[in-house]
Motif scaffolding. Structure first.
Motif, PDB file in Angstrom:
ATOM      1  N   TYR A 168      -3.104   1.641  -1.681  1.00  0.00           N
ATOM      2  CA  TYR A 168      -4.204   0.702  -1.498  1.00  0.00           C
ATOM      3  C   TYR A 168      -4.737   0.874  -0.075  1.00  0.00           C
ATOM      4  O   TYR A 168      -3.964   1.129   0.857  1.00  0.00           O
ATOM      5  CB  TYR A 168      -3.744  -0.745  -1.668  1.00  0.00           C
ATOM      6  CG  TYR A 168      -2.977  -1.027  -2.944  1.00  0.00           C
ATOM      7  CD1 TYR A 168      -3.613  -1.526  -4.065  1.00  0.00           C
ATOM      8  CD2 TYR A 168      -1.599  -0.792  -3.009  1.00  0.00           C
ATOM      9  CE1 TYR A 168      -2.912  -1.793  -5.227  1.00  0.00           C
ATOM     10  CE2 TYR A 168      -0.891  -1.058  -4.164  1.00  0.00           C
ATOM     11  CZ  TYR A 168      -1.551  -1.550  -5.271  1.00  0.00           C
ATOM     12  OH  TYR A 168      -0.853  -1.812  -6.418  1.00  0.00           O
ATOM     13  N   TYR A 193      -6.253  -1.014   6.858  1.00  0.00           N
ATOM     14  CA  TYR A 193      -5.002  -1.393   6.197  1.00  0.00           C
ATOM     15  C   TYR A 193      -4.714  -0.356   5.118  1.00  0.00           C
ATOM     16  O   TYR A 193      -5.616   0.040   4.358  1.00  0.00           O
ATOM     17  CB  TYR A 193      -5.098  -2.769   5.544  1.00  0.00           C
ATOM     18  CG  TYR A 193      -3.974  -3.005   4.550  1.00  0.00           C
ATOM     19  CD1 TYR A 193      -2.696  -3.341   4.985  1.00  0.00           C
ATOM     20  CD2 TYR A 193      -4.186  -2.839   3.178  1.00  0.00           C
ATOM     21  CE1 TYR A 193      -1.652  -3.517   4.080  1.00  0.00           C
ATOM     22  CE2 TYR A 193      -3.150  -3.019   2.266  1.00  0.00           C
ATOM     23  CZ  TYR A 193      -1.888  -3.357   2.715  1.00  0.00           C
ATOM     24  OH  TYR A 193      -0.846  -3.519   1.829  1.00  0.00           O
ATOM     25  N   GLY A 195      -1.597   0.367   2.131  1.00  0.00           N
ATOM     26  CA  GLY A 195      -0.355  -0.036   1.487  1.00  0.00           C
ATOM     27  C   GLY A 195       0.125   1.027   0.525  1.00  0.00           C
ATOM     28  O   GLY A 195      -0.678   1.600  -0.213  1.00  0.00           O
ATOM     29  N   ASP A 197       2.824   1.393  -2.503  1.00  0.00           N
ATOM     30  CA  ASP A 197       3.680   0.640  -3.406  1.00  0.00           C
ATOM     31  C   ASP A 197       4.481   1.611  -4.260  1.00  0.00           C
ATOM     32  O   ASP A 197       3.919   2.358  -5.064  1.00  0.00           O
ATOM     33  CB  ASP A 197       2.821  -0.275  -4.291  1.00  0.00           C
ATOM     34  CG  ASP A 197       3.666  -1.170  -5.185  1.00  0.00           C
ATOM     35  OD1 ASP A 197       4.873  -1.329  -4.904  1.00  0.00           O
ATOM     36  OD2 ASP A 197       3.122  -1.702  -6.177  1.00  0.00           O
ATOM     37  N   LEU A 210       6.613  -2.442  -1.203  1.00  0.00           N
ATOM     38  CA  LEU A 210       5.281  -2.262  -0.638  1.00  0.00           C
ATOM     39  C   LEU A 210       5.396  -2.068   0.870  1.00  0.00           C
ATOM     40  O   LEU A 210       5.806  -2.974   1.598  1.00  0.00           O
ATOM     41  CB  LEU A 210       4.393  -3.464  -0.947  1.00  0.00           C
ATOM     42  CG  LEU A 210       2.977  -3.417  -0.346  1.00  0.00           C
ATOM     43  CD1 LEU A 210       2.190  -2.236  -0.908  1.00  0.00           C
ATOM     44  CD2 LEU A 210       2.233  -4.725  -0.595  1.00  0.00           C
ATOM     45  N   THR A 211       5.054  -0.889   1.336  1.00  0.00           N
ATOM     46  CA  THR A 211       5.030  -0.603   2.776  1.00  0.00           C
ATOM     47  C   THR A 211       3.624  -0.861   3.283  1.00  0.00           C
ATOM     48  O   THR A 211       2.652  -0.287   2.778  1.00  0.00           O
ATOM     49  CB  THR A 211       5.421   0.859   3.052  1.00  0.00           C
ATOM     50  OG1 THR A 211       6.696   1.125   2.463  1.00  0.00           O
ATOM     51  CG2 THR A 211       5.482   1.121   4.545  1.00  0.00           C
ATOM     52  N   ASN A 212       3.507  -1.738   4.272  1.00  0.00           N
ATOM     53  CA  ASN A 212       2.196  -2.108   4.813  1.00  0.00           C
ATOM     54  C   ASN A 212       1.971  -1.421   6.154  1.00  0.00           C
ATOM     55  O   ASN A 212       2.871  -1.356   7.000  1.00  0.00           O
ATOM     56  CB  ASN A 212       2.106  -3.626   5.007  1.00  0.00           C
ATOM     57  CG  ASN A 212       2.209  -4.366   3.700  1.00  0.00           C
ATOM     58  OD1 ASN A 212       1.406  -4.179   2.793  1.00  0.00           O
ATOM     59  ND2 ASN A 212       3.232  -5.206   3.568  1.00  0.00           N
ATOM     60  N   PHE A 214      -1.061  -0.965   9.375  1.00  0.00           N
ATOM     61  CA  PHE A 214      -2.288  -1.511   9.954  1.00  0.00           C
ATOM     62  C   PHE A 214      -2.715  -0.664  11.155  1.00  0.00           C
ATOM     63  O   PHE A 214      -1.877  -0.049  11.835  1.00  0.00           O
ATOM     64  CB  PHE A 214      -2.073  -2.952  10.416  1.00  0.00           C
ATOM     65  CG  PHE A 214      -1.522  -3.860   9.360  1.00  0.00           C
ATOM     66  CD1 PHE A 214      -2.366  -4.581   8.530  1.00  0.00           C
ATOM     67  CD2 PHE A 214      -0.143  -3.984   9.177  1.00  0.00           C
ATOM     68  CE1 PHE A 214      -1.860  -5.421   7.549  1.00  0.00           C
ATOM     69  CE2 PHE A 214       0.376  -4.823   8.198  1.00  0.00           C
ATOM     70  CZ  PHE A 214      -0.491  -5.539   7.383  1.00  0.00           C
ATOM     71  N   LYS A 234       3.374   0.722  11.126  1.00  0.00           N
ATOM     72  CA  LYS A 234       3.873   0.831   9.758  1.00  0.00           C
ATOM     73  C   LYS A 234       5.090  -0.063   9.617  1.00  0.00           C
ATOM     74  O   LYS A 234       6.019   0.002  10.441  1.00  0.00           O
ATOM     75  CB  LYS A 234       4.225   2.290   9.443  1.00  0.00           C
ATOM     76  CG  LYS A 234       4.671   2.538   8.004  1.00  0.00           C
ATOM     77  CD  LYS A 234       4.972   4.008   7.766  1.00  0.00           C
ATOM     78  CE  LYS A 234       6.190   4.446   8.565  1.00  0.00           C
ATOM     79  NZ  LYS A 234       6.704   5.768   8.169  1.00  0.00           N
ATOM     80  N   SER A 235       5.132  -0.903   8.596  1.00  0.00           N
ATOM     81  CA  SER A 235       6.223  -1.855   8.428  1.00  0.00           C
ATOM     82  C   SER A 235       7.540  -1.137   8.130  1.00  0.00           C
ATOM     83  O   SER A 235       7.577   0.059   7.827  1.00  0.00           O
ATOM     84  CB  SER A 235       5.904  -2.848   7.307  1.00  0.00           C
ATOM     85  OG  SER A 235       5.804  -2.182   6.059  1.00  0.00           O
TER      86      SER A 235
END
Length: 564
Positions: A168, A193, A195, A197, A210-212, A214, A234-235
Motif C-alpha cells: 500500500y 507512506y 505499507g 502486509d 503490516l510493516t509501516n 514513512f 521503517k517500523s
C-alpha cells in the motif's frame, strides 16, 4: 498460453485498425547467448547452452486512454544468473490508463517512485534482470497546479507471478514556491507512506504482519544553488541474516537520511551527497532479503559512488550496505554511512591550461563506513548505533579525470583512480584490497562520420599479501591487471571493436587469463543489431549503482533492439 498469444494478436489488430483515431507504437528487444566450453577458463557450458531473453511491448493510445502489453520469451531458460522465475513464454505486464489534467488512473502493472525511492521504487532494467512492477491500481490526483496526490495498491511482480506480500502506498507533494508565488526560488515538500502486509510464519510473532514506513522530503533551489533532504523510517520488523530465513527474536526498526547540496556556475560545478542507512532493506516478502537477483525488492538503494565506464575500475565495485549482519566480532554491520562529492572545472579556451580548445577537469571522492555503535553477538542478538558514529571502513574511491581536445582531429581523456575495498565486510568473505588505476583514452576523428578510439588501462593492486590470511583462495581478481580496447566507427551506422583484459599479476599462474572480446554493431534508424564473441569476466554488472552478479563464461552473444 494460447489466450496470451491471442490477446497480443487482438491488440495488434485493433491498433492497426484504429490508426486514424489513435497512436500505436511498440518495440522488440532480444538478447541471446550461445555458451561455449572454455578449457582456459575451466568453464563448461550449461545444460541449455543457447539462451535468449526476448521482449515484445505494444502500446496504443487514443485521446485520454492508453493500453499496453509486454510479452516475454526465454528460450527454455533465461541468460545465466537471471531470476529463475523467468522461463518459457508468457505475458509479463499489461495495463490500461486514463489521464487528464486532474486525474491519472492506472489498472494492471505500473511503475512508481516516491521521493528518492528509499521507500518505494519500481522499475525495469533488462540488463540487470529487474522488473519489480506492481500489479494492482494507481490513482494520481492534481486538484491544483501545485499539489499532487498519489495512491497505490498492488502485489509485486516476481518472474511471471506476483509476491505474497501486499503493498500500500500514499504520497503527497506540494510545490510551496508556486503556492506562495515565489518568483525565482523553487521549494517543494513531500510526504510518503508505504505499507507491506505479509502473513508471518510464527504463531506469536514479535512484530506486526503490516510493516509501516514513512518519509518526508524537502527540495529547494535558487538560481544556481540547490539542496534537498529526505528522512525515512521503517517500523520494527524481523531481521533476515540468512536468505530464506527470518528471526522472531531479532526485531529492529530501520531508517535512512539523505542530504544533497550543490552549485553550478559558468564552467564549474560542485555537488555533495550524504546518506545514512540503518536496516533499510525492504522486500515484498521478508525472506527474499539477500537474494542475488534483486527479486521482490521494493526500494531503490544504489551505491552513491562514481559510476566508472572503464573495465578495470569496475573490478572492485561497491554495493550499498543496508543490511544487518551480526556474524562474529570481525563481521558486524547494521547499515552504512558516508557520501560523495563531485567537482568539475572547465579551463577557458585561450588560457594557459585551456589552450585553443579548452580543458575540463573533474574530480570525485566517495567514502563509506559501517555504522558505529554497540553490537551484541549472542543467542539474543541486538545492537544500538550511534547516529553519526563511524564503524569500520567499507570502501573509498578518489579519482580525477582530465579531458582535452588538442585539435579538430584529436581528443584525449586521462584518469587516475585510487580505491579501497574491504572485501571482508562488503562480500562477507575475507581480505582487504587497495588499487591504483591509470587510464588513457584517445579518439581520432578521420572524417565527420568516421573515427577510431583507443583505450589503455592499468590496475596496480595491493591485493593483501600481508592483509589476507591465505592468498590462494581462487579469486581471479587479485593482482595487477592490464586492459586495452580499440574501437573503429566506420560510419554513423557501423562500428567494430576488440578488447582484452589480462590479470597478469595474479599470484596463481593458473588463474592468469586473457578476457578478450571482439564484435561490432549496426544501427539503422530505430534498429540496432550487435554481435560479440569472447569471454565474460565473472563479477558484478552494474547500472546506475544497482548490480547483479554474472558468472564467468565464454561464447557468442547477439542483441537486437528496435522500436516502431
Amino acid at each position: 498460453m494460447k489466450k496470451y498469444i491471442f490477446s497480443i494478436i487482438c491488440l495488434i489488430s485493433i491498433s492497426f485498425y484504429a490508426q486514424e483515431k489513435g497512436n500505436f507504437f511498440g518495440g522488440f528487444e532480444s538478447n541471446s547467448q550461445w555458451y561455449l566450453n572454455d578449457k582456459g577458463l575451466k568453464v563448461a557450458h550449461p545444460e541449455n547452452p543457447i539462451r535468449s531473453n526476448n521482449y515484445l511491448f505494444l502500446n496504443y493510445s487514443y485521446k485520454n486512454w492508453s493500453a499496453g502489453i509486454q510479452g516475454e520469451s526465454y528460450m527454455e531458460k533465461a541468460l545465466l544468473n537471471f531470476n529463475p522465475g523467468y522461463k518459457d513464454t508468457n505475458v509479463g505486464t499489461y495495463f490500461v490508463r486514463f489521464i487528464n489534467k486532474k486525474i491519472d488512473l492506472t489498472a494492471g502493472y505500473f511503475y512508481e517512485q516516491f521521493g528518492s525511492g528509499l521507500l518505494l521504487r519500481t522499475w525495469e532494467d533488462r540488463a540487470l534482470g529487474i522488473n519489480n512492477s506492481l500489479r494492482g491500481g494507481r490513482v494520481i490526483l492534481k486538484p491544483t497546479n501545485y499539489l499532487t496526490l498519489k495512491g497505490v495498491y498492488g502485489q509485486q511482480r516476481t518472474g511471471f507471478k506476483v509476491s505474497d506480500g501486499k503493498i500500500y502506498g500514499f504520497d503527497a507533494e506540494i510545490a510551496l514556491a508556486e503556492a506562495l508565488k515565489f518568483e525565482k526560488a523553487e521549494l517543494t515538500f513531500g510526504a510518503s507512506y508505504v505499507g507491506r502486509d505479509e502473513i508471518t510464519p510464527f504463531e506469536n510473532p514479535n512484530f506486526n504482519r503490516l510493516t509501516n514506513a514513512f518519509a518526508g522530503r524537502l527540495n529547494y533551489s535558487y538560481n544556481s544553488f540547490y539542496a534537498s533532504t529526505e528522512y525515512n523510517y521503517k517500523s520494527k520488523d524481523a531481521i533476515s541474516e540468512v536468505l530464506g530465513q527470518i528471526q522472531n527474536t531479532f526485531v529492529m526498526p530501520g531508517s535512512a537520511l539523505l542530504f544533497n547540496v550543490g552549485y553550478s556556475g559558468k564552467g564549474y560545478g560542485i555537488d555533495a551527497t550524504f546518506r545514512r542507512l540503518e536496516n533499510m532493506s525492504f522486500f515484498s516478502e521478508r525472506t527474499a532479503k539477500g537474494n542475488p537477483f534483486n527479486d521482490k525488492i521494493m526500494n531503490f538503494v544504489p551505491s552513491l559512488t562514481k559510476q566508472h565506464h572503464y573495465n578495470l575500475a569496475n573490478i572492485y565495485t561497491y554495493q550499498a550496505q543496508p543490511n544487518v549482519i551480526l556474524a562474529d566480532a570481525s563481521l558486524v554491520k547494521a547499515g552504512e554511512i558516508g557520501g560523495q562529492i563531485d567537482f568539475f572545472y572547465n579551463f577557458k579556451k585561450g588560457s594557459m591550461i585551456g589552450g585553443k580548445y579548452g580543458t575540463k577537469v573533474s574530480m570525485n571522492f566517495s567514502n563509506w563506513n559501517a555504522l558505529g555503535g554497540t553490537f551484541y553477538i549472542s543467542n539474543e542478538k541486538d545492537y544500538k548505533t550511534d547516529f553519526f558514529g563511524l564503524g569500520k571502513k567499507y570502501f573509498s574511491d578518489a579519482n580525477v579525470e582530465i579531458s582535452k581536445k588538442w585539435s579538430d582531429k584529436w581528443h584525449t581523456i586521462f584518469s587516475y583512480i585510487n580505491q579501497y575495498y574491504n572485501k571482508k565486510l562488503i562480500e562477507e568473505t575475507d581480505g582487504l584490497i587497495k588499487t591504483n588505476i591509470i587510464t588513457a583514452e584517445a579518439t581520432y576523428r578521420i572524417t565527420s562520420s568516421k573515427s577510431i578510439r583507443m583505450l589503455g588501462e592499468h590496475l596496480l593492486s595491493d591485493s593483501g599479501k600481508k592483509d589476507i590470511a591465505s592468498s590462494i583462495d581462487g579469486d581471479k581478481r587479485k593482482g595487477n591487471w592490464a586492459s586495452a580496447t580499440v574501437e573503429f566507427n566506420l560510419n554513423s551506422k557501423f562500428s567494430v571493436f576488440a578488447s582484452d583484459m589480462y590479470n597478469y599479476g595474479n599470484e596463481i599462474k593458473e588463474l592468469r587469463n586473457h578476457y578478450y572480446n571482439v564484435g561490432g554493431s549496426f544501427r539503422k534508424k530505430a534498429t540496432r543489431l550487435s554481435l560479440n564473441y569472447g569471454r565474460q569476466r565473472g563479477g558484478l554488472v552494474c547500472v546506475g549503482g544497482v548490480c547483479r552478479f554474472v558468472p564467468e563464461s565464454s561464447g557468442i552473444s547477439v542483441s537486437l533492439n528496435t522500436n516502431f
